[in-house]
Design an enzyme around this catalytic site. Sequence first.
Site, PDB file in Angstrom:
ATOM      1  N   GLU A 145      -6.769   4.819   7.590  1.00  0.00           N
ATOM      2  CA  GLU A 145      -6.500   6.245   7.348  1.00  0.00           C
ATOM      3  C   GLU A 145      -7.693   6.911   6.682  1.00  0.00           C
ATOM      4  O   GLU A 145      -7.979   8.083   6.921  1.00  0.00           O
ATOM      5  CB  GLU A 145      -5.211   6.397   6.524  1.00  0.00           C
ATOM      6  CG  GLU A 145      -3.987   6.079   7.384  1.00  0.00           C
ATOM      7  CD  GLU A 145      -2.827   5.442   6.649  1.00  0.00           C
ATOM      8  OE1 GLU A 145      -2.764   5.512   5.412  1.00  0.00           O
ATOM      9  OE2 GLU A 145      -1.969   4.839   7.343  1.00  0.00           O
ATOM     10  N   ASN A 160       0.889  -1.166   0.000  1.00  0.00           N
ATOM     11  CA  ASN A 160       0.000   0.000   0.000  1.00  0.00           C
ATOM     12  C   ASN A 160       0.924   1.212   0.000  1.00  0.00           C
ATOM     13  O   ASN A 160       1.500   1.548   1.031  1.00  0.00           O
ATOM     14  CB  ASN A 160      -0.904  -0.018   1.240  1.00  0.00           C
ATOM     15  CG  ASN A 160      -1.729   1.263   1.375  1.00  0.00           C
ATOM     16  OD1 ASN A 160      -1.758   2.084   0.459  1.00  0.00           O
ATOM     17  ND2 ASN A 160      -2.380   1.421   2.509  1.00  0.00           N
ATOM     18  N   TRP A 161       1.061   1.810  -1.166  1.00  0.00           N
ATOM     19  CA  TRP A 161       2.034   2.904  -1.303  1.00  0.00           C
ATOM     20  C   TRP A 161       1.562   4.189  -0.614  1.00  0.00           C
ATOM     21  O   TRP A 161       2.331   5.113  -0.457  1.00  0.00           O
ATOM     22  CB  TRP A 161       2.297   3.175  -2.775  1.00  0.00           C
ATOM     23  CG  TRP A 161       3.070   2.115  -3.504  1.00  0.00           C
ATOM     24  CD1 TRP A 161       3.432   0.873  -3.039  1.00  0.00           C
ATOM     25  CD2 TRP A 161       3.590   2.211  -4.832  1.00  0.00           C
ATOM     26  NE1 TRP A 161       4.139   0.202  -3.995  1.00  0.00           N
ATOM     27  CE2 TRP A 161       4.247   0.993  -5.110  1.00  0.00           C
ATOM     28  CE3 TRP A 161       3.558   3.197  -5.830  1.00  0.00           C
ATOM     29  CZ2 TRP A 161       4.883   0.755  -6.340  1.00  0.00           C
ATOM     30  CZ3 TRP A 161       4.175   2.954  -7.050  1.00  0.00           C
ATOM     31  CH2 TRP A 161       4.836   1.747  -7.301  1.00  0.00           C
ATOM     32  N   LYS A 162       0.277   4.243  -0.266  1.00  0.00           N
ATOM     33  CA  LYS A 162      -0.299   5.451   0.347  1.00  0.00           C
ATOM     34  C   LYS A 162      -0.005   6.670  -0.544  1.00  0.00           C
ATOM     35  O   LYS A 162      -0.053   6.541  -1.765  1.00  0.00           O
ATOM     36  CB  LYS A 162       0.207   5.601   1.785  1.00  0.00           C
ATOM     37  CG  LYS A 162      -0.020   4.312   2.608  1.00  0.00           C
ATOM     38  CD  LYS A 162       0.182   4.458   4.082  1.00  0.00           C
ATOM     39  CE  LYS A 162      -0.133   3.125   4.765  1.00  0.00           C
ATOM     40  NZ  LYS A 162      -0.014   3.159   6.215  1.00  0.00           N
ATOM     41  N   GLY A 220       2.470   2.118  10.906  1.00  0.00           N
ATOM     42  CA  GLY A 220       3.461   3.186  10.806  1.00  0.00           C
ATOM     43  C   GLY A 220       4.122   3.541  12.133  1.00  0.00           C
ATOM     44  O   GLY A 220       4.800   4.550  12.253  1.00  0.00           O
ATOM     45  N   SER A 268       3.298  -2.375  10.366  1.00  0.00           N
ATOM     46  CA  SER A 268       4.738  -2.508  10.621  1.00  0.00           C
ATOM     47  C   SER A 268       5.281  -3.894  10.283  1.00  0.00           C
ATOM     48  O   SER A 268       6.198  -4.394  10.930  1.00  0.00           O
ATOM     49  CB  SER A 268       5.073  -2.135  12.059  1.00  0.00           C
ATOM     50  OG  SER A 268       4.692  -0.788  12.323  1.00  0.00           O
ATOM     51  N   GLY A 294       2.883  -1.145   4.281  1.00  0.00           N
ATOM     52  CA  GLY A 294       3.007   0.289   4.032  1.00  0.00           C
ATOM     53  C   GLY A 294       4.463   0.659   3.801  1.00  0.00           C
ATOM     54  O   GLY A 294       5.000   0.528   2.702  1.00  0.00           O
ATOM     55  N   GLY A 295       5.110   1.124   4.859  1.00  0.00           N
ATOM     56  CA  GLY A 295       6.482   1.641   4.748  1.00  0.00           C
ATOM     57  C   GLY A 295       7.440   0.716   4.000  1.00  0.00           C
ATOM     58  O   GLY A 295       8.200   1.166   3.128  1.00  0.00           O
ATOM     59  N   HIS A 313      -9.429   1.487   4.405  1.00  0.00           N
ATOM     60  CA  HIS A 313      -8.196   1.607   5.178  1.00  0.00           C
ATOM     61  C   HIS A 313      -8.436   2.510   6.390  1.00  0.00           C
ATOM     62  O   HIS A 313      -9.200   3.468   6.318  1.00  0.00           O
ATOM     63  CB  HIS A 313      -7.069   2.164   4.302  1.00  0.00           C
ATOM     64  CG  HIS A 313      -5.735   2.041   4.975  1.00  0.00           C
ATOM     65  ND1 HIS A 313      -5.304   2.960   5.899  1.00  0.00           N
ATOM     66  CD2 HIS A 313      -4.775   1.088   4.887  1.00  0.00           C
ATOM     67  CE1 HIS A 313      -4.117   2.569   6.354  1.00  0.00           C
ATOM     68  NE2 HIS A 313      -3.773   1.441   5.757  1.00  0.00           N
ATOM     69  N   GLU A 319      -5.639  -4.808  10.200  1.00  0.00           N
ATOM     70  CA  GLU A 319      -4.607  -3.820  10.492  1.00  0.00           C
ATOM     71  C   GLU A 319      -4.930  -3.130  11.815  1.00  0.00           C
ATOM     72  O   GLU A 319      -5.733  -2.183  11.846  1.00  0.00           O
ATOM     73  CB  GLU A 319      -4.552  -2.776   9.376  1.00  0.00           C
ATOM     74  CG  GLU A 319      -4.237  -3.374   8.026  1.00  0.00           C
ATOM     75  CD  GLU A 319      -3.589  -2.364   7.086  1.00  0.00           C
ATOM     76  OE1 GLU A 319      -2.520  -2.677   6.568  1.00  0.00           O
ATOM     77  OE2 GLU A 319      -4.139  -1.264   6.914  1.00  0.00           O
TER      78      GLU A 319
HETATM   79  P1  13P Z   1       3.019   0.203   7.747  1.00  0.00           P
HETATM   80  O1  13P Z   1       3.502  -1.091   7.138  1.00  0.00           O
HETATM   81  O2  13P Z   1       3.783   1.391   7.317  1.00  0.00           O
HETATM   82  O3  13P Z   1       2.845   0.079   9.230  1.00  0.00           O
HETATM   83  O4  13P Z   1       1.542   0.434   7.153  1.00  0.00           O
HETATM   84  C1  13P Z   1       0.632  -0.602   7.183  1.00  0.00           C
HETATM   85  C2  13P Z   1      -0.552  -0.208   6.388  1.00  0.00           C
HETATM   86  O5  13P Z   1      -1.277   0.699   6.754  1.00  0.00           O
HETATM   87  C3  13P Z   1      -0.794  -0.924   5.139  1.00  0.00           C
HETATM   88  O6  13P Z   1      -2.041  -0.635   4.626  1.00  0.00           O
END
Ligand code: 13P
Length: 253
Positions: free
Chosen positions: A98, A10-12, A174, A214, A235-236, A96, A168
């Site tokens: 967010e 998930n590149w956000k 994050g 994470s 994510g990251g 998601h 999640e």
């Molecule tokens: P991180 O891997 O950066 O914690 O993010 C997870 C995420 O929100 C994937 O959708």
Amino acid sequence: MSRRKIIAGNWKMNVKPSETAALVKAVAEATKDFASVEVVCCTPAIDVPAAVAAAAGTHVGVGTENCHWEDHGAFTGEISTGMILDAGAKYVIVGHSERRQYFGETDETVNKRARAAIAAGLTAIVCIGETLEEREAGKLNEVIERQMKVGLAGVTAADCAKLVIAYEPVWAIGTGKTATPDQAQEVHALIRATLAGLVGAETAETVRIQYGGSMKPSNAAELLAKKDIDGGLIGGAALKAADFAGIVAAANA
Ligand code: 13P
């Protein structure tokens, strides 16, 4: 029941169109030996054409990060499932945390988006998960069950072929804090049991449940070894091909 592992990035809001081809190509190259795993890059919508072009002829699937439930119309800033398909993507993340936290997404709107995505033939990656406050208040089960029952209302057993659920925990996103494998497995088992109540136990056994929060190469193997953890939503660590590939390698083992 063997479920094919699915690792999705998930590149956000982190990668520009001009940077997209290089990252997709690097992911394709770094993961090419791990054929047992379904590998997906979910990109900002504006990156999708570049991602689809770069992924052509590789094993990497492309998705995006949100969709609207209507086909077209006066919905400024939204993107329809038909547009996503027309651009060549096959997956979409829905609900998601967010989007729930910052953009007013509710279980009801998650439900509309998820059903529209599945009806259009996209694979919907539907995200659920509790906040730290909810967990500490002893509301974990209640929150997960509500997100599942309302978010997946009207999703049939047949629809489940196009459904992936991502667990999640909001407190792990994050933050560098990962749920322990046992903590994650406990919730994944609850998710599968709740799904069984919605679509039947046999179908629930076929649905992949990803963990997200994470996840990285150093903790992926122990999470992915758990019975009900069928992949990761990353994510990251999805922003660096080598890190992402380390997670895919752990899923391939
Ligand atoms: P991180 O891997 O950066 O914690 O993010 C997870 C995420 O929100 C994937 O959708």
